[in-house]
Motif scaffolding. Structure first.
Motif: not given
Length: 559
Positions: A402-430
């Motif tokens: 990331g821009g401030m010398m951080e290893w990131t996923i989609n520009g984000r880092t781990y933050n407890g139980t935080e979940v982004a919209e793009e990280e929410t999936v539905k049960l019984d789907t592929t």
């Protein structure tokens, strides 16, 4: 997804703030914290209605291990005892700091009474197992010294080589490095019908790299911030927690070697020194449909393979070596990370671009067994891309600096139980997930001069590709997804350095069920997976443990 462009001016401004310790990464509006998944006071209770087939006491504790003769090394170890079950469920590796090998059958109900006796918070992750959120070892479930956590789950995985290790945020690398890891081996009826090696012919081989100081004590992150940024690389190879990397096997024997890359960040290019192909018949999630012969094998951190070793053509007293072949991955030298911004390196770690020994096989007295490796091992249906609900629009996850010398996923880092919209999936789907190891910085200027051009990003510049920080930022990322096994749809290497790809392209296995992949700089992969049985919060992350501890880890939530 929010994308932050870094031009010349704001890069200098934010870099200065970061150096002074004043910069805070912006909050992403699309993220949310789900505190409902946090375990009540982190310590849970035993379910009296859960009838376990195997009930284990597993304790993490400080230990002393004789890794070197006539000396004692301070380590951490998992120690286990059986409360209910068979002696066959537990196999200790004598003289090793590594935890026991736990052996179970598919369908077994397992209770593990995990007691933490190390002077730090910890929790156990059952790597590769399909379990509920409460049993997965999420960092939010860490327990303190003296506390106990109860795992209760049914083994739902295929026969295969899985493992367990700590998963506390910011301290996973250190705790694994000190010795906390063990194998979890599953058998099932399908594999039982095959005449594969068993007993003394079924051998765990955990590969790790370590560094010791003059007092024979483990030395971790001796180069400080540089070791964190690149991931720890050791000076010596250990096999099953021992400096003696020799296996004494019998002439004419046929063996199953269960290889685990248990190193913090190092990958290996494995080959037999006699030029024979390496035969792989199992990966992370169990048996392949058919054995696969490779000239060499790329084994990234956390990956497992089952290797067939037939000594019927070897004479008594002969020797074979499993070696690491050179890979052009030593990108740290000469740049800002080596003798520049991060200070002078004192490390003598094993360089990637040289050959060194991993394991030596000494062929001893005649020890024939009747095991066989069939041409057809297993029959299973892989997931079809046409069944993915997002087949025309895969979720994309970029693993990058990331821009401030951080290893990131989609520009984000781990933050407890935080979940982004793009990280929410539905049960019984592929779904199809597209993961890529992409470019780290973008500029809103087309000007190739100055610091962002020839000065910072250009060749020879501060971020450039000739010995600059750009080399450091273009690093492999071993990617692990919790709770499930996936299939690989494709591996796109168009943007991988030609020299690196030429040195590695014949060593990847794309078949079978996997939970960890090795993502080279510039590589893009499409993975297909199904979310079933359990709702809840699970992790996906870089399994370079130093990168993970720095925050290159995120949650995905099954709803």
């Amino acid at each position: 997804m929010m994308k932050k462009n870094v031009n010349r001016r704001n890069f200098i401004q934010t870099a200065s703030l970061a150096a002074a310790g004043f910069y805070v990464m912006p909050f992403f509006a699309s993220c949310k914290s789900d505190t409902s998944t946090r375990h009540p006071e982190t310590v849970n209770k035993m379910d009296k209605d859960f009838i376990a087939d195997l009930d284990l006491q597993l304790t993490a504790l400080p230990s002393q291990t004789s890794i070197y003769p006539n000396s004692s090394t301070k380590t951490y170890s998992y120690k286990a005892s059986i409360i209910k079950g068979s002696e066959d469920n537990l196999q200790n590796i004598e003289g090793s700091y590594l935890g026991p090998v736990i052996r179970v059958k598919k369908g077994d109900k397992v209770r593990v009474r995990y007691e933490n006796q190390i002077p730090a918070e910890s929790i156990v992750h059952w790597h590769g197992l399909h379990v509920s959120h409460e049993n997965d070892g999420h960092p939010e479930h860490v327990i303190s010294e003296g506390e106990t956590y109860y795992y209760e789950f049914e083994v739902m995985n295929r026969a295969g080589t899985y493992w367990f290790h700590p998963h506390p945020h910011k301290h996973t690398g250190e705790q694994v490095y000190k010795g906390l890891a063990g194998l979890f081996i599953v058998s099932d009826k399908e594999e039982g019908k095959l005449n594969l090696p068993q007993g003394e012919y079924d051998i765990p081989v955990v590969i790790q790299d370590r560094t010791f100081n003059d007092n024979k004590q483990l030395q971790y992150l001796g180069d400080g911030e540089m070791d964190r940024m690149q991931g720890f690389l050791g000076e010596q190879i250990l096999i099953n927690g021992k400096i003696d990397n020799t296996l004494n096997l019998g002439a004419n024997g046929k063996y199953r070697l269960r290889l685990l890359n248990g190193s913090n960040s190092r990958a290996y290019k494995l080959a037999w020194d006699n030029g024979e192909p390496i035969t792989v018949f199992g990966v992370d999630g169990g048996l392949l449909e058919a054995p696969k012969k490779l000239p060499y094998l790329i084994l990234g951190p956390a990956q497992r393979v089952d290797v067939w070793l037939d000594l019927s053509q070897q004479s008594e007293n002969s020797r074979i070596k499993l070696v690491h072949l050179p890979i052009p991955l030593d990108m740290m030298g000469g740049g800002m990370m080596n003798g520049g911004m991060m200070g002078n390196s004192s490390s003598n770690h094993l360089p990637y671009d040289t050959q060194f020994d991993i394991l030596e096989i000494k062929v001893g007295a005649f020890a024939e067994n009747n095991a066989q490796l069939p041409g057809e091992l297993s029959s299973f249906n892989t997931l079809a891309a046409t069944d993915a609900i997002n087949k025309d629009n895969p979720r994309t996850f970029t693993f990058a600096m990331g821009g401030m010398m951080e290893w990131t996923i989609n520009g984000r880092t781990y933050n407890g139980t935080e979940v982004a919209e793009e990280e929410t999936v539905k049960l019984d789907t592929t779904e199809i997930w597209r993961i890529n190891n992409g470019n780290q910085f973008s500029s809103d200027s087309d000007d190739d001069s100055g610091m962002m051009g020839g000065g910072m990003h250009g060749n020879g510049g501060m971020m450039g590709g000739q010995g600059g920080m750009g080399n450091m930022m273009q690093m492999p990322h071993p990617v692990h997804i919790h709770q499930l096994q996936f299939n690989i749809l494709n591996r796109d290497a168009d943007k991988v350095d030609d020299k690196l790809w030429e040195a590695t392209k014949d060593g990847f296995i794309n078949e079978g069920w996997q939970d960890s992949v090795y993502l080279l700089p510039g590589m893009q992969m499409d993975l297909i997976m199904r979310f079933e049985d359990y709702k809840g919060l699970f992790l996906y992350h870089c399994h370079n443990l130093e990168h993970e501890d720095m925050g290159m880890m995120r949650n995905f939530k099954i709803v």
